[in-house]
Design an enzyme around this catalytic site. Structure first.
Site, PDB file in Angstrom:
ATOM      1  N   ALA A   1       0.805  -1.223   0.000  1.00 25.12           N
ATOM      2  CA  ALA A   1       0.000   0.000   0.000  1.00 25.12           C
ATOM      3  C   ALA A   1       0.837   1.271   0.000  1.00 25.12           C
ATOM      4  O   ALA A   1       0.318   2.355   0.266  1.00 25.12           O
ATOM      5  CB  ALA A   1      -0.945  -0.002   1.200  1.00 25.12           C
ATOM      6  N   ASN A   2       2.114   1.153  -0.294  1.00 24.36           N
ATOM      7  CA  ASN A   2       2.960   2.339  -0.352  1.00 24.36           C
ATOM      8  C   ASN A   2       2.831   3.074  -1.687  1.00 24.36           C
ATOM      9  O   ASN A   2       3.322   4.189  -1.845  1.00 24.36           O
ATOM     10  CB  ASN A   2       4.424   1.968  -0.105  1.00 24.36           C
ATOM     11  CG  ASN A   2       4.931   0.946  -1.105  1.00 24.36           C
ATOM     12  OD1 ASN A   2       4.387  -0.154  -1.194  1.00 24.36           O
ATOM     13  ND2 ASN A   2       5.970   1.287  -1.858  1.00 24.36           N
ATOM     14  N   THR A   3       2.148   2.438  -2.662  1.00 21.70           N
ATOM     15  CA  THR A   3       2.021   3.056  -3.974  1.00 21.70           C
ATOM     16  C   THR A   3       0.807   2.491  -4.715  1.00 21.70           C
ATOM     17  O   THR A   3       0.243   1.471  -4.303  1.00 21.70           O
ATOM     18  CB  THR A   3       3.304   2.820  -4.813  1.00 21.70           C
ATOM     19  OG1 THR A   3       3.232   3.557  -6.040  1.00 21.70           O
ATOM     20  CG2 THR A   3       3.486   1.349  -5.134  1.00 21.70           C
ATOM     21  N   GLY A   4       0.427   3.140  -5.810  1.00 21.10           N
ATOM     22  CA  GLY A   4      -0.561   2.601  -6.735  1.00 21.10           C
ATOM     23  C   GLY A   4      -1.923   2.286  -6.147  1.00 21.10           C
ATOM     24  O   GLY A   4      -2.468   3.014  -5.315  1.00 21.10           O
ATOM     25  N   ILE A   5      -2.477   1.158  -6.599  1.00 14.61           N
ATOM     26  CA  ILE A   5      -3.812   0.734  -6.182  1.00 14.61           C
ATOM     27  C   ILE A   5      -3.877   0.556  -4.667  1.00 14.61           C
ATOM     28  O   ILE A   5      -4.852   0.951  -4.022  1.00 14.61           O
ATOM     29  CB  ILE A   5      -4.200  -0.585  -6.873  1.00 14.61           C
ATOM     30  CG1 ILE A   5      -4.270  -0.407  -8.388  1.00 14.61           C
ATOM     31  CG2 ILE A   5      -5.543  -1.101  -6.355  1.00 14.61           C
ATOM     32  CD1 ILE A   5      -4.447  -1.717  -9.147  1.00 14.61           C
ATOM     33  N   GLY A   6      -2.845  -0.049  -4.104  1.00 15.71           N
ATOM     34  CA  GLY A   6      -2.833  -0.301  -2.667  1.00 15.71           C
ATOM     35  C   GLY A   6      -2.905   0.973  -1.854  1.00 15.71           C
ATOM     36  O   GLY A   6      -3.622   1.054  -0.841  1.00 15.71           O
TER      37      GLY A   6
ATOM     38  N   SER B   1      -5.931 -10.733 -11.876  1.00 15.61           N
ATOM     39  CA  SER B   1      -5.843  -9.974 -13.114  1.00 15.61           C
ATOM     40  C   SER B   1      -6.595 -10.718 -14.199  1.00 15.61           C
ATOM     41  O   SER B   1      -6.744 -11.945 -14.138  1.00 15.61           O
ATOM     42  CB  SER B   1      -4.384  -9.794 -13.536  1.00 15.61           C
ATOM     43  OG  SER B   1      -4.275  -9.359 -14.878  1.00 15.61           O
TER      44      SER B   1
ATOM     45  N   TYR C   1       3.635 -14.528 -14.874  1.00 12.93           N
ATOM     46  CA  TYR C   1       2.690 -13.628 -14.209  1.00 12.93           C
ATOM     47  C   TYR C   1       1.263 -14.163 -14.336  1.00 12.93           C
ATOM     48  O   TYR C   1       0.515 -14.201 -13.353  1.00 12.93           O
ATOM     49  CB  TYR C   1       2.785 -12.232 -14.828  1.00 12.93           C
ATOM     50  CG  TYR C   1       1.744 -11.267 -14.323  1.00 12.93           C
ATOM     51  CD1 TYR C   1       1.838 -10.721 -13.040  1.00 12.93           C
ATOM     52  CD2 TYR C   1       0.659 -10.891 -15.118  1.00 12.93           C
ATOM     53  CE1 TYR C   1       0.875  -9.835 -12.571  1.00 12.93           C
ATOM     54  CE2 TYR C   1      -0.303 -10.007 -14.661  1.00 12.93           C
ATOM     55  CZ  TYR C   1      -0.184  -9.476 -13.389  1.00 12.93           C
ATOM     56  OH  TYR C   1      -1.136  -8.603 -12.920  1.00 12.93           O
TER      57      TYR C   1
END
Length: 316
Positions: free
Chosen positions: A47-52, A175, A200
């Site tokens: 959660a330090n970036t982006g969606i999170g 995804s 992935y």
């Protein structure tokens, strides 16, 4: 020839003009829940970036005590400071979690369980994509190790606390790429053959299968679980692929913002009455179709057993 070039240029021009409207049409899923979360405890990995980060911000805005679980503490603290400032919620905490190292996962879980007596929402958001071939600290191929096995272990270690806090939820970010995935049990760690794009996809299929088997095992406990396709989001997930970063830049008008990408995670975490759909896959805040590979419960149960064996988890 000149006429063809003029037509092509006109098409591109019209496409650029229409891009915002096309993106709006494709990004129709919005979480409209007004649920507030005072007294609730939440963990969001990565959660330090982006969606999170956007997910954590929304949950903090609703009054939850939010744990940002990430590998980079410096980035985590920057994100937490920003969220605290924007939401006024000072209960946004950062803890180190490296999903590529089971020792780190166990240390995180042990410390969290000592610190918190409740856990209402676990959002397994963190992930890696299209990494060059590499292995985790425990010898797992990086995609399956981080995206599946890391979150599998984390969920297992926190499961009793989730049950004690029921009703509670587990959200697994997958995804659309899972449709291209296969679980090659004889080549789970890519030692016989490896393609980083497909690796992935395989790990995202594992997320979908894990969610369904987890839902089956948790039936009647008050803990429900959902897998999520967030959409194509402009985020750091593409950092290992120059080609994907270029494509994302060229077609940025069609991709989602992290805030838009967080909507389905929030929908599954917050929407009331969603319990009967535990185990389902969601996209654009609605149940989504799952291909036959994603519905193969024989594979799901075998993957569960193999995962437990790899992680040294004793099954009941």
């Amino acid at each position: 020839m000149f006429g063809v070039l003029v037509l092509l240029a006109s098409f591109v021009f019209l496409l650029v003009l229409a891009a915002p409207y096309i993106r709006k049409a494709l990004s129709k899923g919005v979480c409209t829940s007004t649920v507030q979360l005072p007294g609730k405890v939440v963990i969001v990995t990565g959660a330090n970036t982006g969606i999170g980060k956007e997910t954590a911000k929304d949950l903090a805005q609703r009054g939850a005590r939010v744990y940002i679980a990430c590998r980079d503490l410096q980035k985590g603290e920057l994100a937490a400071s920003e969220i605290r400032a924007k939401t006024g919620n000072q209960q946004v905490l950062v803890r180190k979690l490296d999903l590529a190292d089971t020792k780190s996962i166990r240390t995180f879980a042990e410390a969290f369980l000592a610190e918190e007596k409740q856990l209402h929402i676990l959002i397994n958001n963190a992930g890696v994509m299209m990494c060059p071939y590499s292995k985790t600290a425990d010898g797992f191929e990086m995609h399956i190790g981080v995206n599946h096995l890391g979150h599998f272990l984390l969920t297992h270690l926190l499961l009793d606390r989730l049950k004690e806090s029921a009703p509670s939820r587990v959200i697994n970010l997958s995804s659309l790429a899972f449709h291209l995935g296969r679980i090659h049990f004889y080549n789970l760690h890519g030692e016989k053959f490896y393609n980083r794009g497909l690796a992935y996809c395989h790990s995202k299929l594992a997320n979908v299968l894990f969610t369904q088997e987890l839902a089956r095992r948790l039936k009647g406990t008050g803990v429900t679980t959902y897998s999520v396709h967030p959409g194509t989001v402009n985020s750091e997930l593409f950092r290992h692929s120059t080609c994907m970063k270029l494509l994302l830049k060229l077609f940025s008008s069609f991709s989602k913002t992290p805030q838009e990408g967080a909507q389905t995670s929030l929908y599954c975490a917050l929407t009331e009455g969603l319990e009967p759909l535990s185990g389902k896959h969601f996209s654009e805040c609605s149940p989504a179709w799952i291909s036959s590979r994603g519905r193969n419960m024989t594979t799901a149960r075998r993957l569960w057993d193999v995962s437990c064996n790899l992680l040294g988890i004793q099954q009941d």
